[in-house]
Design an enzyme around this catalytic site. Structure first.
Site, PDB file in Angstrom:
ATOM      1  N   TYR A 230       0.644  -8.228   4.635  1.00 14.35           N
ATOM      2  CA  TYR A 230      -0.220  -7.291   5.355  1.00 14.35           C
ATOM      3  C   TYR A 230      -1.301  -6.815   4.391  1.00 14.35           C
ATOM      4  O   TYR A 230      -1.028  -6.049   3.464  1.00 14.35           O
ATOM      5  CB  TYR A 230       0.622  -6.127   5.856  1.00 14.35           C
ATOM      6  CG  TYR A 230      -0.026  -5.180   6.837  1.00 14.35           C
ATOM      7  CD1 TYR A 230      -1.310  -5.374   7.332  1.00 14.35           C
ATOM      8  CD2 TYR A 230       0.679  -4.071   7.293  1.00 14.35           C
ATOM      9  CE1 TYR A 230      -1.878  -4.498   8.238  1.00 14.35           C
ATOM     10  CE2 TYR A 230       0.128  -3.180   8.202  1.00 14.35           C
ATOM     11  CZ  TYR A 230      -1.155  -3.400   8.666  1.00 14.35           C
ATOM     12  OH  TYR A 230      -1.706  -2.511   9.559  1.00 14.35           O
TER      13      TYR A 230
ATOM     14  N   LYS B  57      -1.366 -10.889   7.888  1.00 12.95           N
ATOM     15  CA  LYS B  57      -2.020 -10.008   8.853  1.00 12.95           C
ATOM     16  C   LYS B  57      -3.262  -9.470   8.160  1.00 12.95           C
ATOM     17  O   LYS B  57      -3.185  -8.718   7.186  1.00 12.95           O
ATOM     18  CB  LYS B  57      -1.095  -8.863   9.272  1.00 12.95           C
ATOM     19  CG  LYS B  57      -1.748  -7.931  10.288  1.00 12.95           C
ATOM     20  CD  LYS B  57      -0.851  -6.764  10.671  1.00 12.95           C
ATOM     21  CE  LYS B  57      -1.587  -5.827  11.624  1.00 12.95           C
ATOM     22  NZ  LYS B  57      -0.784  -4.622  11.965  1.00 12.95           N
TER      23      LYS B  57
ATOM     24  N   VAL C  72      -2.200  -9.734  15.634  1.00 11.43           N
ATOM     25  CA  VAL C  72      -1.217  -8.656  15.747  1.00 11.43           C
ATOM     26  C   VAL C  72      -2.014  -7.470  16.277  1.00 11.43           C
ATOM     27  O   VAL C  72      -2.809  -6.871  15.558  1.00 11.43           O
ATOM     28  CB  VAL C  72      -0.557  -8.327  14.402  1.00 11.43           C
ATOM     29  CG1 VAL C  72       0.408  -7.162  14.566  1.00 11.43           C
ATOM     30  CG2 VAL C  72       0.165  -9.547  13.849  1.00 11.43           C
TER      31      VAL C  72
END
Length: 297
Positions: free
Chosen positions: A138, A168, A208
């Site tokens: 992330y 992400k 996402v």
């Protein structure tokens, strides 16, 4: 990524609380089933930013993963957010998520202590070593600090880890993303709804999405149109979503927006936990209007 738990359209699911502020597991089950069965999502990310992870306990995180996996784990990938600024704690959270049934992990870069790129790489690799689950990194420097943004060199190095499979991407750095996409096998996922189509156009695998909590089919429709070769149609669908994305993400955190919309619709969500504040009536009215316009377009 046919064997990936990360899907193509993953909802960054909120964490429902009841009126007293306690974890609402029946509400979480109901919401998860809705997002998977009617909301167009083939994966759910739990305990991330939109899931209010800074204010949920370790036990709550684990209970949420277990409940949602039991509800929809045979129909969608379940990805558990396990990031923290403490490497040992993150590894413990990862092991607990694996035991609770998660199919994958979301691991944010460590924040506040301002580690070097070498330290960040070791932190992420250590968490990936803690379980047998695939990992999505992330990259969100706006929340973790500019110094913690993963460099292309670090991402390329981490891509060699057998369980680090995806990113992400909330870095807003198209040059870095393009370099890593061109030199590694990492699957990229847009983590910012306004970037879903731009990143897909340069090779990202999916998204996402916070907005997918309330408009999953519309979010999926953008990618479906693009993948079908209807690029003009994808652009129109993307533009139609922009007012909703702007309304939900520009003034308050996504958890606040989603819970305001769920409250207005009588859906599970409940209050946000401090330090977040609930949306006021004016903002809620604007959010409801933006959602209605999007769903009717």
């Amino acid at each position: 990524m046919p064997d990936s738990p990360f899907g193509r359209v993953a909802a960054a699911m909120i964490t429902p609380f009841d009126s007293s502020g306690a974890l609402d597991l029946p509400g979480a089950r109901r919401l998860a089933a809705h997002l998977v069965d009617r909301g167009g999502c083939d994966a759910l990310v739990l305990g991330g930013t939109t899931g209010e992870s800074p204010t949920t306990s370790d036990d709550e995180k684990t209970a949420l993963v277990r409940a949602v996996t039991e509800e929809v784990g045979d129909r969608a990938g379940i990805v558990a957010g396990v990031g923290s600024s403490d490497t040992r704690h993150s590894a413990e959270l990862a092991r607990a998520a694996e035991e609770a049934g998660a199919h994958g992990l979301l691991v944010v870069t460590p924040y506040y202590s301002r580690p070097t790129q070498e330290a960040i790489a070791r932190h992420l690799a250590t968490v990936a070593d803690a379980t047998a689950l695939p990992v999505m990194l992330y990259d969100i420097p706006a929340r973790t600090g500019a110094g913690t943004a993963l460099t292309a060199r670090t991402l390329t190095r981490l891509a060699e880890h057998p369980r680090i499979r995806a990113v992400k991407d909330c870095a807003y750095d198209l040059m870095k993303t393009a370099k890593v996409l061109g030199s590694t096998g990492l699957a990229y996922y847009s983590g910012c709804d306004e970037m879903n189509l731009p990143l897909r156009a340069i090779g990202a695998h999916g998204c996402v999405s916070t907005v997918a909590n309330v408009a999953g089919p519309a979010v999926r429709g953008v990618l479906d149109a693009f993948d079908a070769g209807d690029h003009a149609g994808a652009a129109r669908r993307h533009q139609a979503l922009v007012p909703l994305v702007d309304a939900m993400m520009s003034q308050v955190p996504g958890a606040v927006s989603v819970k305001a919309l769920f409250s207005a619709a009588g859906l599970p969500g409940g209050p946000v936990r401090p330090p977040l504040l609930a949306a006021d009536e004016e903002l809620t009215a604007r959010l409801v209007d933006a959602l209605r316009r999007t769903l009717s377009s």
